[in-house]
Scaffold this motif. Structure first.
Motif, short mmCIF file in Angstrom:
data_model
loop_
_atom_site.label_atom_id
_atom_site.label_comp_id
_atom_site.label_asym_id
_atom_site.label_seq_id
_atom_site.Cartn_x
_atom_site.Cartn_y
_atom_site.Cartn_z
N LEU A 262 63.01 48.17 -87.94
CA LEU A 262 61.91 48.55 -87.05
C LEU A 262 62.39 48.47 -85.61
CD1 LEU A 262 58.80 49.11 -86.68
CD2 LEU A 262 58.53 46.62 -86.57
N LEU A 263 62.07 49.49 -84.82
CA LEU A 263 62.33 49.44 -83.39
C LEU A 263 61.06 48.92 -82.73
CD1 LEU A 263 64.04 52.22 -81.25
CD2 LEU A 263 62.37 50.61 -80.34
N ALA A 264 61.14 47.73 -82.18
CA ALA A 264 59.98 47.08 -81.56
C ALA A 264 60.24 46.83 -80.09
CB ALA A 264 59.67 45.76 -82.26
N ALA A 265 59.19 46.88 -79.29
CA ALA A 265 59.32 46.71 -77.84
C ALA A 265 58.38 45.63 -77.34
CB ALA A 265 59.01 48.03 -77.13
N HIS A 266 58.72 45.10 -76.17
CA HIS A 266 57.84 44.14 -75.50
C HIS A 266 56.59 44.88 -75.01
CE1 HIS A 266 56.47 41.40 -72.26
NE2 HIS A 266 56.92 40.47 -73.08
N PRO A 267 55.43 44.23 -75.03
CA PRO A 267 54.19 44.90 -74.60
C PRO A 267 54.23 45.46 -73.18
CG PRO A 267 53.68 42.86 -75.75
CD PRO A 267 55.16 42.89 -75.57
N SER A 268 55.11 44.92 -72.33
CA SER A 268 55.19 45.42 -70.95
C SER A 268 55.82 46.80 -70.86
CB SER A 268 55.99 44.44 -70.09
OG SER A 268 57.34 44.35 -70.54
N VAL A 269 56.54 47.22 -71.93
CA VAL A 269 57.13 48.56 -71.94
C VAL A 269 55.99 49.57 -72.09
CG1 VAL A 269 58.62 50.13 -73.23
CG2 VAL A 269 59.31 47.74 -72.90
N PRO A 270 55.89 50.54 -71.19
CA PRO A 270 54.73 51.45 -71.21
C PRO A 270 54.72 52.45 -72.35
CG PRO A 270 56.24 52.04 -69.44
CD PRO A 270 56.72 50.74 -69.99
N ALA A 271 55.83 52.61 -73.05
CA ALA A 271 55.90 53.61 -74.12
C ALA A 271 55.07 53.18 -75.33
CB ALA A 271 57.35 53.81 -74.55
N ALA B 185 67.80 36.76 -80.06
CA ALA B 185 67.48 38.09 -79.54
C ALA B 185 65.97 38.31 -79.51
CB ALA B 185 68.16 39.16 -80.40
N LEU B 186 65.29 37.91 -80.57
CA LEU B 186 63.84 38.05 -80.61
C LEU B 186 63.15 37.17 -79.57
CD1 LEU B 186 62.94 38.31 -84.41
CD2 LEU B 186 62.42 39.98 -82.62
N ASN B 187 63.69 35.97 -79.36
CA ASN B 187 63.11 35.08 -78.35
C ASN B 187 63.13 35.73 -76.98
OD1 ASN B 187 62.46 33.03 -80.11
ND2 ASN B 187 64.38 31.91 -79.81
N ASP B 188 64.25 36.37 -76.64
CA ASP B 188 64.34 37.03 -75.33
C ASP B 188 63.45 38.27 -75.29
OD1 ASP B 188 65.95 35.15 -74.22
OD2 ASP B 188 67.62 36.49 -73.76
N LEU B 189 63.31 38.96 -76.41
CA LEU B 189 62.41 40.12 -76.43
C LEU B 189 60.96 39.66 -76.24
CD1 LEU B 189 61.83 43.12 -76.87
CD2 LEU B 189 61.79 42.67 -79.34
N LEU B 190 60.59 38.58 -76.92
CA LEU B 190 59.23 38.05 -76.77
C LEU B 190 58.97 37.59 -75.34
CD1 LEU B 190 59.08 36.08 -80.14
CD2 LEU B 190 57.64 38.04 -79.54
N SER C 3 64.01 44.89 -73.26
CA SER C 3 62.89 45.81 -73.46
C SER C 3 62.54 46.03 -74.93
CB SER C 3 63.21 47.18 -72.84
OG SER C 3 63.62 47.05 -71.50
N ALA C 4 63.58 46.18 -75.76
CA ALA C 4 63.33 46.56 -77.15
C ALA C 4 64.47 46.07 -78.03
CB ALA C 4 63.19 48.08 -77.26
N ILE C 5 64.21 46.11 -79.32
CA ILE C 5 65.22 45.69 -80.29
C ILE C 5 65.00 46.46 -81.58
CG2 ILE C 5 63.84 43.80 -81.28
CD1 ILE C 5 66.39 42.15 -81.49
#
Length: 322
Positions: free
Chosen positions: A126-135, A189-194, A199-201
């Motif tokens: 799954l390609l997941a993004a932080h909520p701050s990413v507007p996409a 990696a997930l900790n930094d994404l959270l 931006s995404a992983i």
């Protein structure tokens, strides 16, 4: 001279007979399963679930040991150099194959220094993004990253991981010039994404989906060729402007080269049972994990097929480990 040769031959025969006898009683002591990443990622989760089931079935302890570093090379090398007695095993992902395709400094030969034991299973990514990413989806992410590449980053669990290769393939095919930040496993990696540091992983669904379900991350795309029944509203990478994209990650069990046949037979038999057990299906199946537990021969053939695919992707995207 002949007497010395005779003694050498006799000694070799005694050693072989001793090794065979020891293998017949396998496992007679605790077995280490090395995970070459930090605790908390999907490789670690799969290893712990399988180890728990094997411990129950055999009555002997299968203990997971995390040895992270060098994109999985440190722990993998430890298994390659371990005695071929079945008491040191490796759970790894396609990273074991990919690293050797991207660098000529990997400290082992993936084809010669390991014995393939079994494909444990596979899972979509799954390609997941932080909520701050507007996409709201991958297509929008690509458009925004093209316009402002310095504002976007990918995180990855390790250089050479299937997640990293998938990210580099998307970068190449979508003509993106954004940074990929490598970590020592999925958990950091997930900790930094959270935390919004990246931006995404792209990662295996068992690791990322719980954070999407809780609203801490948002799903932009799945890496499979078709949408997943569990996430019907999430588009595929192929739908997002990269036709033909289809990648999953998978997990396998290896031992050092030249494992005794008796050990292979025991492990193959026990894994065939373990991967169909309720413990495995309940802990992993509801997160998209498709269990396998096939034979050493079928796993070896699968590895050859995957190596050919990764070779094509890595060459096309010119992915190299410096």
């Amino acid at each position: 001279m002949k007497s010395w040769i005779g003694k050498i031959v006799l000694g070799a025969g005694v050693l072989a007979a001793t090794a065979a006898a020891q293998a017949q009683g396998y496992p007679s002591r605790p077995v280490r399963i090395i995970v070459p990443y930090a605790p908390g990622g999907t490789v670690d989760l799969v290893a712990r679930v399988v180890a728990g089931r094997l411990s129950e079935q055999t009555g002997q302890s299968f203990v997971v040991e995390n040895r992270a570093g060098a994109s999985g090379a440190i722990g993998s090398e430890a298994v390659a150099r371990a005695p071929a007695d079945g008491y040191t095993l490796l759970v790894q992902s396609p990273t074991l194959i990919a690293n050797a395709l991207m660098s000529d400094t990997v400290p082992y030969d993936t084809a010669k220094d390991f014995t393939p034991i079994s494909l444990l299973g596979s899972v979509p990514m799954l390609l997941a993004a932080h909520p701050s990413v507007p996409a709201a989806n991958l297509k929008e992410f690509i458009d925004q990253a093209r316009a402002n590449p310095a504002k976007f980053t990918f995180g990855t669990s390790a250089v050479g991981s299937p997640m990293h290769v998938a990210e580099e393939a998307i970068k190449h095919d979508a003509k993106l010039d954004i940074l990929v930040v490598p970590y020592k496993g999925t958990a950091p990696a997930l900790n930094d994404l959270l935390g919004g540091q990246v931006s995404a992983i792209i990662d295996a669904i068992p690791s990322t989906y719980p954070h999407v379900a809780s609203g801490k991350l948002k799903a932009l795309a799945v890496t499979t060729s078709a949408r997943l029944p569990s996430m019907p509203n999430v588009p595929t990478v192929a739908e997002s402007g990269i036709p033909g994209f289809d990648m999953v990650t998978w997990y396998g069990l290896w031992g050092p080269a030249k494992l005794p046949d008796a050990v292979l037979k025991v492990l193959s038999k026990e894994l065939a049972v373990a991967m169909k057990s309720p413990l495995v299906t309940e802990r992993l199946g509801n997160q998209g994990f498709i269990a396998d537990g096939g034979s050493p021969a079928s796993f070896a053939a699968f590895i050859d097929k995957e190596r050919a695919m990764y070779t094509r992707v890595i060459k096309a995207a010119n992915i190299q480990i410096k």
